[in-house]
Design a protein around this motif. Sequence first.
Motif, PDB file in Angstrom:
ATOM      1  N   ILE A  36       0.840  -1.208   0.000  1.00  0.00           N
ATOM      2  CA  ILE A  36       0.000   0.000   0.000  1.00  0.00           C
ATOM      3  C   ILE A  36       0.871   1.253   0.000  1.00  0.00           C
ATOM      4  O   ILE A  36       1.857   1.333   0.734  1.00  0.00           O
ATOM      5  CB  ILE A  36      -0.989  -0.013   1.191  1.00  0.00           C
ATOM      6  CG1 ILE A  36      -2.058   1.077   1.000  1.00  0.00           C
ATOM      7  CG2 ILE A  36      -0.280   0.151   2.535  1.00  0.00           C
ATOM      8  CD1 ILE A  36      -3.249   0.933   1.947  1.00  0.00           C
ATOM      9  N   PRO A  37       0.558   2.203  -0.875  1.00  0.00           N
ATOM     10  CA  PRO A  37       1.341   3.446  -0.887  1.00  0.00           C
ATOM     11  C   PRO A  37       1.203   4.144   0.467  1.00  0.00           C
ATOM     12  O   PRO A  37       0.097   4.301   0.964  1.00  0.00           O
ATOM     13  CB  PRO A  37       0.671   4.282  -1.985  1.00  0.00           C
ATOM     14  CG  PRO A  37      -0.140   3.321  -2.788  1.00  0.00           C
ATOM     15  CD  PRO A  37      -0.518   2.216  -1.872  1.00  0.00           C
ATOM     16  N   LYS A  38       2.337   4.512   1.042  1.00  0.00           N
ATOM     17  CA  LYS A  38       2.298   5.082   2.394  1.00  0.00           C
ATOM     18  C   LYS A  38       2.185   6.609   2.315  1.00  0.00           C
ATOM     19  O   LYS A  38       3.178   7.307   2.190  1.00  0.00           O
ATOM     20  CB  LYS A  38       3.570   4.690   3.178  1.00  0.00           C
ATOM     21  CG  LYS A  38       3.913   3.194   3.142  1.00  0.00           C
ATOM     22  CD  LYS A  38       2.916   2.363   3.947  1.00  0.00           C
ATOM     23  CE  LYS A  38       3.355   0.915   4.107  1.00  0.00           C
ATOM     24  NZ  LYS A  38       3.529   0.163   2.849  1.00  0.00           N
ATOM     25  N   HIS A  39       0.964   7.098   2.304  1.00  0.00           N
ATOM     26  CA  HIS A  39       0.750   8.540   2.378  1.00  0.00           C
ATOM     27  C   HIS A  39      -0.528   8.823   3.167  1.00  0.00           C
ATOM     28  O   HIS A  39      -1.250   7.903   3.551  1.00  0.00           O
ATOM     29  CB  HIS A  39       0.723   9.175   0.987  1.00  0.00           C
ATOM     30  CG  HIS A  39      -0.322   8.603   0.077  1.00  0.00           C
ATOM     31  ND1 HIS A  39      -1.669   8.806   0.260  1.00  0.00           N
ATOM     32  CD2 HIS A  39      -0.213   7.814  -1.020  1.00  0.00           C
ATOM     33  CE1 HIS A  39      -2.338   8.193  -0.692  1.00  0.00           C
ATOM     34  NE2 HIS A  39      -1.483   7.562  -1.467  1.00  0.00           N
ATOM     35  N   LYS A  40      -0.793  10.105   3.364  1.00  0.00           N
ATOM     36  CA  LYS A  40      -1.883  10.536   4.212  1.00  0.00           C
ATOM     37  C   LYS A  40      -3.234   9.925   3.797  1.00  0.00           C
ATOM     38  O   LYS A  40      -4.013   9.506   4.631  1.00  0.00           O
ATOM     39  CB  LYS A  40      -1.973  12.076   4.163  1.00  0.00           C
ATOM     40  CG  LYS A  40      -2.753  12.675   5.275  1.00  0.00           C
ATOM     41  CD  LYS A  40      -1.895  13.702   6.062  1.00  0.00           C
ATOM     42  CE  LYS A  40      -2.561  14.110   7.345  1.00  0.00           C
ATOM     43  NZ  LYS A  40      -2.264  13.241   8.478  1.00  0.00           N
ATOM     44  N   GLY A  41      -3.446   9.876   2.475  1.00  0.00           N
ATOM     45  CA  GLY A  41      -4.733   9.406   1.961  1.00  0.00           C
ATOM     46  C   GLY A  41      -5.033   7.949   2.261  1.00  0.00           C
ATOM     47  O   GLY A  41      -6.175   7.506   2.157  1.00  0.00           O
ATOM     48  N   THR A  42      -4.017   7.179   2.599  1.00  0.00           N
ATOM     49  CA  THR A  42      -4.257   5.751   2.844  1.00  0.00           C
ATOM     50  C   THR A  42      -4.124   5.401   4.325  1.00  0.00           C
ATOM     51  O   THR A  42      -4.133   4.217   4.675  1.00  0.00           O
ATOM     52  CB  THR A  42      -3.259   4.868   2.050  1.00  0.00           C
ATOM     53  OG1 THR A  42      -1.942   5.108   2.549  1.00  0.00           O
ATOM     54  CG2 THR A  42      -3.306   5.151   0.570  1.00  0.00           C
ATOM     55  N   GLU A  43      -4.032   6.436   5.157  1.00  0.00           N
ATOM     56  CA  GLU A  43      -3.805   6.153   6.577  1.00  0.00           C
ATOM     57  C   GLU A  43      -4.885   5.272   7.207  1.00  0.00           C
ATOM     58  O   GLU A  43      -4.594   4.341   7.949  1.00  0.00           O
ATOM     59  CB  GLU A  43      -3.663   7.469   7.358  1.00  0.00           C
ATOM     60  CG  GLU A  43      -2.225   7.929   7.436  1.00  0.00           C
ATOM     61  CD  GLU A  43      -2.081   9.309   8.048  1.00  0.00           C
ATOM     62  OE1 GLU A  43      -3.089   9.861   8.517  1.00  0.00           O
ATOM     63  OE2 GLU A  43      -0.944   9.816   8.050  1.00  0.00           O
ATOM     64  N   HIS A  44      -6.142   5.591   6.862  1.00  0.00           N
ATOM     65  CA  HIS A  44      -7.245   4.798   7.431  1.00  0.00           C
ATOM     66  C   HIS A  44      -7.153   3.341   7.013  1.00  0.00           C
ATOM     67  O   HIS A  44      -7.300   2.423   7.817  1.00  0.00           O
ATOM     68  CB  HIS A  44      -8.597   5.357   6.981  1.00  0.00           C
ATOM     69  CG  HIS A  44      -9.048   6.512   7.813  1.00  0.00           C
ATOM     70  ND1 HIS A  44      -9.331   6.374   9.150  1.00  0.00           N
ATOM     71  CD2 HIS A  44      -9.260   7.813   7.496  1.00  0.00           C
ATOM     72  CE1 HIS A  44      -9.684   7.557   9.624  1.00  0.00           C
ATOM     73  NE2 HIS A  44      -9.651   8.443   8.647  1.00  0.00           N
ATOM     74  N   LEU A  45      -6.933   3.164   5.718  1.00  0.00           N
ATOM     75  CA  LEU A  45      -6.864   1.817   5.179  1.00  0.00           C
ATOM     76  C   LEU A  45      -5.675   1.062   5.778  1.00  0.00           C
ATOM     77  O   LEU A  45      -5.802  -0.115   6.152  1.00  0.00           O
ATOM     78  CB  LEU A  45      -6.773   1.894   3.650  1.00  0.00           C
ATOM     79  CG  LEU A  45      -7.003   0.614   2.848  1.00  0.00           C
ATOM     80  CD1 LEU A  45      -8.241  -0.149   3.323  1.00  0.00           C
ATOM     81  CD2 LEU A  45      -7.150   0.953   1.362  1.00  0.00           C
ATOM     82  N   GLN A  46      -4.551   1.747   5.909  1.00  0.00           N
ATOM     83  CA  GLN A  46      -3.389   1.113   6.547  1.00  0.00           C
ATOM     84  C   GLN A  46      -3.731   0.645   7.959  1.00  0.00           C
ATOM     85  O   GLN A  46      -3.398  -0.469   8.359  1.00  0.00           O
ATOM     86  CB  GLN A  46      -2.217   2.095   6.644  1.00  0.00           C
ATOM     87  CG  GLN A  46      -1.539   2.402   5.321  1.00  0.00           C
ATOM     88  CD  GLN A  46      -0.330   3.306   5.544  1.00  0.00           C
ATOM     89  OE1 GLN A  46       0.533   2.996   6.357  1.00  0.00           O
ATOM     90  NE2 GLN A  46      -0.271   4.418   4.827  1.00  0.00           N
ATOM     91  N   ALA A  47      -4.427   1.517   8.687  1.00  0.00           N
ATOM     92  CA  ALA A  47      -4.794   1.173  10.064  1.00  0.00           C
ATOM     93  C   ALA A  47      -5.724  -0.037  10.077  1.00  0.00           C
ATOM     94  O   ALA A  47      -5.569  -0.951  10.889  1.00  0.00           O
ATOM     95  CB  ALA A  47      -5.462   2.367  10.736  1.00  0.00           C
ATOM     96  N   ASP A  48      -6.695  -0.046   9.139  1.00  0.00           N
ATOM     97  CA  ASP A  48      -7.626  -1.179   9.037  1.00  0.00           C
ATOM     98  C   ASP A  48      -6.882  -2.483   8.775  1.00  0.00           C
ATOM     99  O   ASP A  48      -7.163  -3.519   9.372  1.00  0.00           O
ATOM    100  CB  ASP A  48      -8.602  -0.961   7.877  1.00  0.00           C
ATOM    101  CG  ASP A  48      -9.818  -0.160   8.311  1.00  0.00           C
ATOM    102  OD1 ASP A  48      -9.954   0.088   9.526  1.00  0.00           O
ATOM    103  OD2 ASP A  48     -10.622   0.191   7.436  1.00  0.00           O
TER     104      ASP A  48
END
Length: 340
Positions: A36-48
């Motif tokens: 997953i690209p690590k940037h602000k827009g994917t923070e929620h998804l990363q956390a999930d």
Amino acid sequence: MPANLTPEYKAAEAAYRRTREPRDRLERLREMLRTIPKHKGTEHLQADIKVRIKELSEELEGPHKGAAHGGPSYIVRPEGAAQIVLIGPPNAGKSLLHARLTGSGARDASYAFTTQHPEPGMMPFEDVQLQLIDLPAVSPEHPLPWLANALQTADAALLVVNLSEPACVEQLQSVHETLGEKRVMLTEHWPATNDAARLEANDDDPFALRLPALLLANKAELVADPKAELEALRELAQFRYSALAVSATTGHGLGEIAPWLFERLGIVRVYTKVPHRAPDRDRPFTLRRGQTVRDLARLVHQDLEHSLRFARVWGRSGFDGQQVGADHLVADGDVVELHS
Ligand SMILES: Nc1nc2c(ncn2[C@@H]2O[C@H](COP(=O)(O)OP(=O)(O)O)[C@@H](O)[C@H]2O)c(=O)[nH]1
Ligand SMILES: [Mg+2]
């Protein structure tokens, strides 16, 4: 869904959605996190994704008090033609239905009342078996942190309610809410084919789960006019599921459940044979509507999928002994001879 996800991540997510085996799912989740690209827009998804990894690895690796070998006790490995979960409010009769439908009659209601974790059993239909899993009640009073993970392997749900319970409407609402918080949605829509099931799961949310459901209005023998009562419940609760009035106590309606599921799940039985021999009628391979000779070959043996040259088919999907290719759709009752 975050906009700029890479093809690499999307492939990892697609692989995750396709996988049912819990250990493979964990692998795929880790792949999702890696890609997953690590940037602000994917923070929620990363956390999930991290939460799912944590839950699933704890489930798979952590020793459970109740489990015999310290293995997983909340995730039931799929067996048989399909895996179906019993879901509903407390006291609806899930455990008694489970006992009656799977023949695990040894369990009486006083034991069943204490349902704490998934209880598998097999429900026979003709020459196949459907795996039926009894679950603890889904209600706000009894949080089940593992529920979403446990449901990932299911193909469908039997939503059980007590037709004679005045609070039935509220109970149904509360089941829906509790599941919703876990991003599980029961739907009245049963996918027509195996492929449709996969496409429909293709939501924006990789962790949203949609389970086709049949409502079982249990304890029907306690009400004067079950049909009218069920229609009244449908009006009040505004559900759109197909529904059957049943009684786990008298057995009324129970015989309709397995054939209904078999049909709506689109289960297809295929009997294999070797050349010049009679087909093996003992144990069919089970597939789903929309699956092909190639899918059958994979079920028979991993390598066969690639070495398959052609097949001969007897039955509904082909005239006697017709030669077909790997993309040929199989039909229930087909006899297939695989040639590699
Ligand atoms: N009258 C009647 N009682 C039922 C029926 N099914 C279950 N029960 C009873 O309802 C109670 C709760 O059943 P149980 O299977 O433990 O419900 P669960 O909490 O949904 O698993 C028990 O006393 C059962 O014997 C039914 O069809 N009719
Ligand atoms: Mg129970």
